[in-house]
Enzyme design. Structure first.
Site, PDB file in Angstrom:
ATOM      1  N   GLU A  21      48.299  32.312  -2.920  1.00  0.00           N
ATOM      2  CA  GLU A  21      46.995  31.473  -2.236  1.00  0.00           C
ATOM      3  C   GLU A  21      46.501  30.683  -3.115  1.00  0.00           C
ATOM      4  O   GLU A  21      45.984  31.019  -4.106  1.00  0.00           O
ATOM      5  CB  GLU A  21      46.048  32.733  -1.544  1.00  0.00           C
ATOM      6  CG  GLU A  21      45.237  32.523  -0.260  1.00  0.00           C
ATOM      7  CD  GLU A  21      44.184  33.274  -0.165  1.00  0.00           C
ATOM      8  OE1 GLU A  21      43.213  32.664   0.634  1.00  0.00           O
ATOM      9  OE2 GLU A  21      44.044  34.385  -0.449  1.00  0.00           O
ATOM     10  N   ASP A  29      49.175  20.343  -8.361  1.00  0.00           N
ATOM     11  CA  ASP A  29      48.460  20.276  -7.057  1.00  0.00           C
ATOM     12  C   ASP A  29      48.103  18.760  -6.848  1.00  0.00           C
ATOM     13  O   ASP A  29      47.587  18.131  -7.746  1.00  0.00           O
ATOM     14  CB  ASP A  29      47.189  21.271  -7.186  1.00  0.00           C
ATOM     15  CG  ASP A  29      46.792  21.600  -5.683  1.00  0.00           C
ATOM     16  OD1 ASP A  29      47.679  22.267  -5.015  1.00  0.00           O
ATOM     17  OD2 ASP A  29      45.550  21.185  -5.384  1.00  0.00           O
ATOM     18  N   ASN A  50      57.860  22.799  -3.053  1.00  0.00           N
ATOM     19  CA  ASN A  50      57.985  21.537  -2.327  1.00  0.00           C
ATOM     20  C   ASN A  50      59.142  20.678  -3.148  1.00  0.00           C
ATOM     21  O   ASN A  50      58.937  20.133  -4.297  1.00  0.00           O
ATOM     22  CB  ASN A  50      56.750  20.432  -2.660  1.00  0.00           C
ATOM     23  CG  ASN A  50      56.614  19.304  -1.733  1.00  0.00           C
ATOM     24  OD1 ASN A  50      57.441  18.607  -1.852  1.00  0.00           O
ATOM     25  ND2 ASN A  50      55.558  18.549  -1.510  1.00  0.00           N
TER      26      ASN A  50
HETATM   27  P1  ITT Z   1      53.443  23.418  -3.527  1.00  0.00           P
HETATM   28  O1  ITT Z   1      51.935  24.091  -3.190  1.00  0.00           O
HETATM   29  O2  ITT Z   1      54.116  24.590  -3.342  1.00  0.00           O
HETATM   30  O3  ITT Z   1      53.592  22.756  -4.938  1.00  0.00           O
HETATM   31  P2  ITT Z   1      52.578  21.557  -1.337  1.00  0.00           P
HETATM   32  O4  ITT Z   1      53.374  20.587  -0.559  1.00  0.00           O
HETATM   33  O5  ITT Z   1      51.938  22.649  -0.391  1.00  0.00           O
HETATM   34  O6  ITT Z   1      53.576  22.472  -2.470  1.00  0.00           O
HETATM   35  P3  ITT Z   1      49.910  20.974  -2.492  1.00  0.00           P
HETATM   36  O7  ITT Z   1      49.276  22.271  -1.933  1.00  0.00           O
HETATM   37  O8  ITT Z   1      49.707  20.224  -3.721  1.00  0.00           O
HETATM   38  O9  ITT Z   1      51.521  20.973  -2.274  1.00  0.00           O
HETATM   39  O10 ITT Z   1      49.785  19.820  -1.100  1.00  0.00           O
HETATM   40  C1  ITT Z   1      49.957  18.452  -1.470  1.00  0.00           C
HETATM   41  C2  ITT Z   1      50.179  17.663  -0.128  1.00  0.00           C
HETATM   42  O11 ITT Z   1      49.622  16.368  -0.514  1.00  0.00           O
HETATM   43  C3  ITT Z   1      51.686  17.330   0.044  1.00  0.00           C
HETATM   44  O12 ITT Z   1      52.061  18.417   1.027  1.00  0.00           O
HETATM   45  C4  ITT Z   1      51.372  16.149   0.766  1.00  0.00           C
HETATM   46  O13 ITT Z   1      51.201  16.007   1.898  1.00  0.00           O
HETATM   47  C5  ITT Z   1      50.228  15.302   0.040  1.00  0.00           C
HETATM   48  N1  ITT Z   1      50.977  14.713  -1.404  1.00  0.00           N
HETATM   49  C6  ITT Z   1      51.090  14.837  -2.499  1.00  0.00           C
HETATM   50  N2  ITT Z   1      51.741  14.211  -3.236  1.00  0.00           N
HETATM   51  C7  ITT Z   1      52.066  13.046  -2.582  1.00  0.00           C
HETATM   52  C8  ITT Z   1      52.841  11.845  -2.547  1.00  0.00           C
HETATM   53  O14 ITT Z   1      53.344  11.514  -3.771  1.00  0.00           O
HETATM   54  N3  ITT Z   1      53.307  11.397  -1.498  1.00  0.00           N
HETATM   55  C9  ITT Z   1      52.769  11.805  -0.202  1.00  0.00           C
HETATM   56  N4  ITT Z   1      51.969  12.743   0.129  1.00  0.00           N
HETATM   57  C10 ITT Z   1      51.671  13.503  -1.034  1.00  0.00           C
END
Ligand code: ITT
Length: 194
Positions: free
Chosen positions: A43, A72, A12
């Site tokens: 996963e 996460d 991300n």
């Molecule tokens: P990685 O696992 O590769 O780090 P990801 O986007 O899949 O990236 P997560 O599994 O931790 O990350 O999912 C977190 C989700 O929660 C993210 O995709 C956003 O939709 C939301 N999220 C987390 N932090 C946020 C923030 O600061 N502002 C807005 N949404 C957020």
């Protein structure tokens, strides 16, 4: 000696950017997993933010053997029993998270729309495995507002503004990720010295 470089296990780009913004002023450079030579997407089958953060950090640490962090995070809405929680990324197709949440919550009154973002940061270096956690409390608005940030930021109200209406600097000061990364900095100072 204080660590001055960390690899971040994430796909991300927004998380990476925020971690760089938050840790650079503290003297820590954050490299992407790609820059470090790892291309991991394990996963995320844990049941907590902490477990999933550790899964991601371990996969990259195993590949690069450099001090590694993973984030996460997710949104927990009280009226939805804490959902989407660890499923925040998988809640809707890319770009549709806010619209889906607003639709699901359209009949929930203003005083019952409280929510928080949760962030768990995992840190691995050799035998050291550490979890740092923080939250950001607010509520879910009735419409999307603002164009900064990412994910659920346009619908998450902190005071009378959404996180997407704040500058990056303003968001990092009050966000779950900002607080967890500052906790990490405190841990690293204690563990490795100044
Ligand atoms: P990685 O696992 O590769 O780090 P990801 O986007 O899949 O990236 P997560 O599994 O931790 O990350 O999912 C977190 C989700 O929660 C993210 O995709 C956003 O939709 C939301 N999220 C987390 N932090 C946020 C923030 O600061 N502002 C807005 N949404 C957020």
């Amino acid at each position: 000696m204080m660590i001055n470089k960390l690899v971040m296990a994430t796909n991300n780009a927004n998380k990476l950017r925020e971690a760089q913004e938050i840790l650079a002023p503290l003297g820590i450079e954050v490299l992407s997993q790609r820059e470090a030579g790892a291309d991991c997407d394990p996963e995320e089958n844990g049941t907590t933010f902490a477990e999933n953060a550790m899964i991601k950090a371990q996969a990259v640490y195993d590949a690069v053997s450099l001090p590694t962090i993973a984030d996460d995070s997710g949104l927990c809405v009280d009226a939805l029993g804490g959902r989407p929680g660890v499923y925040s990324a998988r809640y809707a197709p890319e770009g549709q998270h806010c619209a889906k949440l607003l639709e699901e919550m359209k009949d929930i009154p203003a005083d019952k729309r409280t929510a928080h973002f949760q962030c768990s940061i995992a840190f691995i270096d050799g035998d050291t495995h550490e979890i740092l956690e923080a939250a950001c409390c607010g509520s879910i608005g009735f419409e999307a507002k603002g164009s900064n940030g990412f994910g659920y930021d346009p619908v998450f109200l902190y005071g009378d503004k959404t996180l997407a209406e704040l500058s990056a600097e303003e968001k990092n000061k009050i966000s779950h990720r900002g607080a967890a990364l500052r906790e990490l900095y405190g841990f690293l100072k204690e563990r490795y010295g100044d």
